[in-house]
Write an enzyme that holds these catalytic residues in place. Structure first.
Site: not given
Ligand code: HEM
Ligand SMILES: *[C@@H]1O[C@H](CO)[C@@H](O)[C@H](O)[C@H]1NC(C)=O
Ligand SMILES: *[C@@H]1O[C@H](CO)[C@@H](O)[C@H](O)[C@H]1NC(C)=O
Ligand SMILES: CC(=O)N[C@H]1CO[C@H](CO)[C@@H](O)[C@@H]1O
Length: 407
Positions: A133, A257
């Site tokens: 981000h 994951t």
């Protein structure tokens, strides 16, 4: 000339791989992969100062970064320095050794990121997402933004895009207060956090880690981070404008994951995106396209991406239980290296401190799988926080340390 170089490299790889794997099926898969590599290398876009500098002007490190970006060099490394740091924090000996400070940082991050179960903690997973981000708030039309520390040096962190990052934000700010007096930039701290976290997660790749990024106290442009309801087309275009192609996007999104969401469905806070949160395996890929345990919450964006013709092929390759893991780790490491350098315009000044990362773990067996299996069926909600913290659920584990009462 350039094309010739790529092709001859691919052919050499092919010849050596066919010698190593005489099985015809294997060889055909390798042929396809190598042919794809040639095509992809041709399309790879350079970033930052690498766009204008000539090869003769590049430092050896910048040459390696360029080769990684052009898909000609692996971005994983096992180079490790297990010696004790050159000196205490702030000492002359430590100041004289560029990576000394990063060794202290890495020790502290590793402790925070590794759970008693051996899985990686919520701090690790948020650190990977924080790295994305900060760096990902950039596009090829931005004159600022990218991996510049602005996510924590401005009020960017309070944007809705960044929901779910508050624990790592507090932790990272505290590390910054401690280490910035010795010359550590927020931008580097965030990206080192992401690579340390990745390798602390069992099976995760050990990604080469560069330092020397500059901080920026100007908030990044808005609207550049993806949403969980986005279509594959929106996502592929959004990332293309970050110089990240569909293939690399499929590799990067595999970071889910490890994930346990809290804001997509607040009523299901702590629910994972595959059956093995805190583990850097490839189960996320087949579980997104196929069936998954009841507690697994799939993002629409991931489902959409798994189906699009531009991304479905790679999705399937990473799902391969035989060689999907190595293939994914290799591709993730390269793609993350690119992501971690978006908006960085002094690549030719960067140094490398990969050697401070802890070793990678190539295998993992969950000793508490029996209780995790019940949790995955949707029972035992009270375990959500413990799983988030990567706590060993069957008491004191192999590497854990119990509290001794009345010794
Ligand atoms: C395709 C675009 C992507 C979308 C729409 C997306 C969206 C999301 C959302 C909604 C969450 C859950 C946040 C929460 O509710 O707490 C999440 C978690 C996460 N994302 Fe992504 N993401 C994308 C790509 C990526 C990429 C490229 C990376 C890293 C390279 C990444 C790394 C992570 C990680 C590690 C988590 C888990 C955080 C945790 O467990 O607390 N994501 N993402
Ligand atoms: C930015 O990336 C997009 C998508 O790849 C491309 O179409 C466009 O030409 C690029 N613009 C610049 C200024 O490089
Ligand atoms: C993380 O914890 C596990 C289990 O306690 C241990 O085996 C592993 O070595 C630790 N990893 C690091 C990098 O310290
Ligand atoms: C554009 C597109 O493909 N959108 C789909 C994304 O995924 C959700 C659910 O998986 C679908 O409902 C959308 O149609």
């Amino acid at each position: 000339m350039k094309t010739f170089k790529y092709i001859s490299h691919a052919l050499l790889t092919l010849v050596s791989l066919s010698l190593a794997h005489p099985g015809m099926g294997d060889t055909m898969a390798v042929v396809r992969r190598e042919a794809n590599k040639v095509k992809r290398a041709e399309a790879k876009v350079l970033i930052g100062d690498l766009r204008t500098l000539k090869d003769s002007q590049l430092t050896p490190i910048a040459k390696d970064i360029k080769a990684i970006l052009l898909d000609q060099l692996d971005a994983e490394s096992s180079v490790i320095d297990t010696s004790i740091p050159a000196g205490a924090l702030g000492s002359t000996a430590c100041k004289a050794d560029l990576c000394c400070i990063w060794k202290w940082v890495s020790y502290e991050m590793t402790a925070k990121f590794n759970g008693t179960s051996g899985r990686c903690t919520k701090f690790a997973r948020q650190a990977v997402r924080l790295g994305f981000h900060d760096a990902g708030a950039w596009s090829n039309t931005s004159s600022y933004g990218g991996a510049d520390g602005s996510i924590l040096l401005t009020d960017e962190i309070s944007r809705a895009d960044n929901n779910g990052l508050s624990a790592i934000a507090d932790q990272m700010n505290s590390w910054y207060r401690k280490y910035s007096p010795y010359g550590v930039s927020m931008a580097d701290l965030i990206q080192m956090g992401a690579t340390v976290a990745t390798v602390v997660c069992p099976l995760g790749p050990r990604i080469r880690s560069f330092v020397g990024r500059k901080d920026n106290t100007k908030a990044a442009p808005t609207g550049l981070l993806p949403g969980h309801l986005d279509s594959a087309d929106t996502l592929i275009k959004l990332f293309a404008a970050k110089t990240i192609d569909a293939h690399d996007l499929v590799a990067l999104v595999g970071a889910h994951t490890t994930s346990q969401q809290h804001f997509v469905d607040t009523a299901r806070g702590g629910d994972p995106q595959d059956s093995t949160p805190g583990v850097w395996d490839v189960k996320f890929y087949p579980e997104t396209t196929g069936s998954a345990a009841p507690r697994v919450l799939k993002f629409q964006s991931d489902i959409n991406l798994s189906k699009d013709s531009r991304s479905a092929g790679e999705w399937k390759e990473f799902s391969n239980p035989t060689n999907g893991q190595d293939h994914w780790n290799e591709d993730y490491a390269k793609a993350y290296t690119r992501l971690s350098l978006l908006g960085v315009n002094n690549i030719n000044e960067l140094k490398e401190c990969t050697k401070v990362l802890p070793p990678r773990r190539g295998s993992y067996v969950a000793e508490d799988q029996a209780i995790l299996n019940i949790w995955l069926q949707g029972q035992f909600d009270q375990l959500n926080d413990l799983v988030d913290g990567a706590i060993m659920l069957t008491g004191v584990g192999a590497g854990g340390s119990g509290t001794v009462i009345n010794p």
